[in-house]
Write a protein that holds these residues in place. Structure first.
Motif, mmCIF file in Angstrom:
data_model
loop_
_atom_site.group_PDB
_atom_site.id
_atom_site.type_symbol
_atom_site.label_atom_id
_atom_site.label_comp_id
_atom_site.label_asym_id
_atom_site.label_seq_id
_atom_site.Cartn_x
_atom_site.Cartn_y
_atom_site.Cartn_z
ATOM 1 N N SER A 1 28.791 26.444 3.496
ATOM 2 C CA SER A 1 28.954 25.667 2.216
ATOM 3 C C SER A 1 28.015 24.474 2.368
ATOM 4 C CB SER A 1 30.233 25.218 1.876
ATOM 5 O OG SER A 1 30.126 24.306 0.696
ATOM 6 N N ASP A 2 26.905 24.356 1.582
ATOM 7 C CA ASP A 2 25.822 23.644 1.889
ATOM 8 C C ASP A 2 25.554 22.777 0.522
ATOM 9 O OD1 ASP A 2 24.030 22.324 3.545
ATOM 10 O OD2 ASP A 2 22.663 24.296 3.833
ATOM 11 N N THR A 3 26.465 21.532 0.589
ATOM 12 C CA THR A 3 26.239 20.826 -0.851
ATOM 13 C C THR A 3 25.110 20.126 -1.000
ATOM 14 O OG1 THR A 3 27.515 19.047 0.416
ATOM 15 C CG2 THR A 3 28.823 20.280 -0.809
ATOM 16 N N GLU A 4 24.437 19.656 0.318
ATOM 17 C CA GLU A 4 23.171 18.988 0.055
ATOM 18 C C GLU A 4 21.960 19.798 -0.500
ATOM 19 O OE1 GLU A 4 24.727 19.034 3.081
ATOM 20 O OE2 GLU A 4 25.203 16.842 3.364
ATOM 21 N N LEU A 5 22.107 20.901 -0.013
ATOM 22 C CA LEU A 5 21.061 22.043 -0.559
ATOM 23 C C LEU A 5 21.359 22.116 -1.966
ATOM 24 C CD1 LEU A 5 18.693 23.860 0.288
ATOM 25 C CD2 LEU A 5 20.479 25.564 0.857
ATOM 26 N N PHE A 6 22.519 22.504 -2.242
ATOM 27 C CA PHE A 6 23.027 22.711 -3.907
ATOM 28 C C PHE A 6 22.398 21.562 -4.538
ATOM 29 C CE2 PHE A 6 25.909 22.032 -7.232
ATOM 30 C CZ PHE A 6 25.867 23.222 -8.120
ATOM 31 N N PHE A 7 22.814 20.449 -4.105
ATOM 32 C CA PHE A 7 22.238 19.171 -5.079
ATOM 33 C C PHE A 7 20.731 19.100 -5.089
ATOM 34 C CE2 PHE A 7 26.823 17.995 -4.634
ATOM 35 C CZ PHE A 7 27.252 17.982 -5.926
ATOM 36 N N GLU A 8 20.197 19.380 -4.228
ATOM 37 C CA GLU A 8 18.694 19.301 -4.102
ATOM 38 C C GLU A 8 18.119 20.365 -5.016
ATOM 39 O OE1 GLU A 8 15.460 17.330 -3.406
ATOM 40 O OE2 GLU A 8 17.306 16.949 -2.183
ATOM 41 N N LEU A 9 18.708 21.475 -5.297
ATOM 42 C CA LEU A 9 18.304 22.453 -6.220
ATOM 43 C C LEU A 9 18.589 22.080 -7.698
ATOM 44 C CD1 LEU A 9 19.066 25.960 -4.620
ATOM 45 C CD2 LEU A 9 16.900 25.354 -5.893
ATOM 46 N N GLU A 10 19.743 21.341 -7.723
ATOM 47 C CA GLU A 10 20.067 20.818 -8.976
ATOM 48 C C GLU A 10 19.121 19.755 -9.371
ATOM 49 O OE1 GLU A 10 22.338 21.507 -11.401
ATOM 50 O OE2 GLU A 10 22.661 23.072 -10.215
ATOM 51 N N ASN A 11 18.519 18.771 -8.409
ATOM 52 C CA ASN A 11 17.533 18.012 -8.797
ATOM 53 C C ASN A 11 16.232 18.396 -9.389
ATOM 54 O OD1 ASN A 11 18.936 15.639 -8.195
ATOM 55 N ND2 ASN A 11 18.266 15.626 -5.998
ATOM 56 N N ILE A 12 15.784 19.590 -8.511
ATOM 57 C CA ILE A 12 14.752 20.540 -8.941
ATOM 58 C C ILE A 12 14.953 21.079 -10.542
ATOM 59 C CG2 ILE A 12 13.338 22.591 -8.436
ATOM 60 C CD1 ILE A 12 13.993 21.908 -5.623
ATOM 61 N N LYS A 13 16.000 21.589 -10.806
ATOM 62 C CA LYS A 13 15.974 22.135 -11.902
ATOM 63 C C LYS A 13 16.131 21.090 -13.050
ATOM 64 C CE LYS A 13 19.119 25.938 -10.194
ATOM 65 N NZ LYS A 13 20.246 26.684 -10.158
ATOM 66 N N GLN A 14 16.526 19.977 -12.863
ATOM 67 C CA GLN A 14 16.510 18.633 -13.941
ATOM 68 C C GLN A 14 15.030 18.377 -14.077
ATOM 69 O OE1 GLN A 14 19.135 15.669 -12.442
ATOM 70 N NE2 GLN A 14 20.923 16.843 -13.123
ATOM 71 N N GLU A 15 14.339 18.279 -13.025
ATOM 72 C CA GLU A 15 12.757 18.068 -13.180
ATOM 73 C C GLU A 15 12.008 19.128 -14.076
ATOM 74 O OE1 GLU A 15 10.790 15.552 -12.264
ATOM 75 O OE2 GLU A 15 12.608 14.458 -12.037
ATOM 76 N N GLU A 16 12.687 20.388 -13.594
ATOM 77 C CA GLU A 16 11.783 21.496 -14.341
ATOM 78 C C GLU A 16 12.136 21.491 -15.829
ATOM 79 O OE1 GLU A 16 11.333 26.507 -13.775
ATOM 80 O OE2 GLU A 16 13.049 25.329 -12.831
ATOM 81 N N LYS A 17 13.493 21.319 -16.031
ATOM 82 C CA LYS A 17 13.721 20.998 -17.611
ATOM 83 C C LYS A 17 12.973 19.898 -18.241
ATOM 84 C CE LYS A 17 17.734 20.084 -20.408
ATOM 85 N NZ LYS A 17 19.040 19.692 -20.681
ATOM 86 N N ARG A 18 13.045 18.838 -17.416
ATOM 87 C CA ARG A 18 11.842 17.818 -18.081
ATOM 88 C C ARG A 18 10.451 18.150 -18.421
ATOM 89 N NH1 ARG A 18 13.865 14.093 -14.032
ATOM 90 N NH2 ARG A 18 15.943 13.801 -14.622
ATOM 91 N N PHE A 19 10.017 18.859 -17.340
ATOM 92 C CA PHE A 19 8.637 19.404 -17.371
ATOM 93 C C PHE A 19 8.581 20.379 -18.584
ATOM 94 C CE2 PHE A 19 5.678 22.942 -16.085
ATOM 95 C CZ PHE A 19 4.629 22.390 -15.879
ATOM 96 N N ARG A 20 9.526 21.430 -18.831
ATOM 97 C CA ARG A 20 9.469 22.337 -19.918
ATOM 98 C C ARG A 20 9.517 21.566 -21.241
ATOM 99 N NH1 ARG A 20 10.228 27.396 -18.565
ATOM 100 N NH2 ARG A 20 11.142 27.982 -20.497
ATOM 101 N N GLU A 21 10.286 20.575 -21.156
ATOM 102 C CA GLU A 21 10.225 19.743 -22.412
ATOM 103 C C GLU A 21 8.885 18.873 -22.829
ATOM 104 O OE1 GLU A 21 13.623 17.068 -22.048
ATOM 105 O OE2 GLU A 21 15.054 18.562 -22.439
ATOM 106 N N GLN A 22 8.181 18.681 -21.766
ATOM 107 C CA GLN A 22 6.979 17.851 -22.068
ATOM 108 C C GLN A 22 5.725 18.929 -22.194
ATOM 109 O OE1 GLN A 22 5.777 16.225 -18.238
ATOM 110 N NE2 GLN A 22 4.621 14.601 -19.295
#
Length: 133
Positions: free
Chosen positions: A59-80
């Motif tokens: 179980s790698d929670t840090e890795l999971f949350f790092e991927l979540e940060n990336i997904k949020q940034e990608e969502k902002r990029f797509r909206e932009q």
């Protein structure tokens, strides 16, 4: 290992922020090709690492949350891209992403076929040597 994953995640986010800033400046997305490639390669690397950890029961929670940060940034990029980009840019971008993913999968499959062919050649060589002896 986790520090490497976090560093890869930071690289991905920085690359995407660079692309977003280029869009804000009114420049085309084509000028950010290198940064987009860096982003997608980093994201794929993190996803593979998370998948490998899950298969091994880790179980790698840090890795999971790092991927979540990336997904949020990608969502902002797509909206932009939707609001600041040219018409149909988002659809073209989705097609580009799908093509990149397919190319990575094809490269993995080709590498696996090459590895299996090498193993088979070694096995056949040993079998022939054993029969001759």
């Amino acid at each position: 290992m986790i520090f490497e994953a976090i560093a890869v995640g930071k690289v991905a986010i920085e690359a995407l922020q660079t692309v977003r800033s280029l869009l804000e400046e009114g420049k085309g997305i084509a000028e950010a090709g290198k940064d987009l490639s860096t982003f997608f390669d980093s994201k794929a690397k993190l996803e593979e690492q998370l998948k490998a950890n899950e298969e091994n029961g880790k179980s790698d929670t840090e890795l999971f949350f790092e991927l979540e940060n990336i997904k949020q940034e990608e969502k902002r990029f797509r909206e932009q891209m939707l609001y600041l980009g040219r018409p149909n840019l988002l659809e073209d971008f989705d097609r580009f992403v799908a093509t990149r993913k397919q190319l990575r999968e094809n490269a993995k499959k080709a590498e696996e076929r090459k590895r299996m062919a090498r193993r088979k050649a070694i096995k056949n060589g040993l079998l022939i040597t054993g029969v001759v002896v």
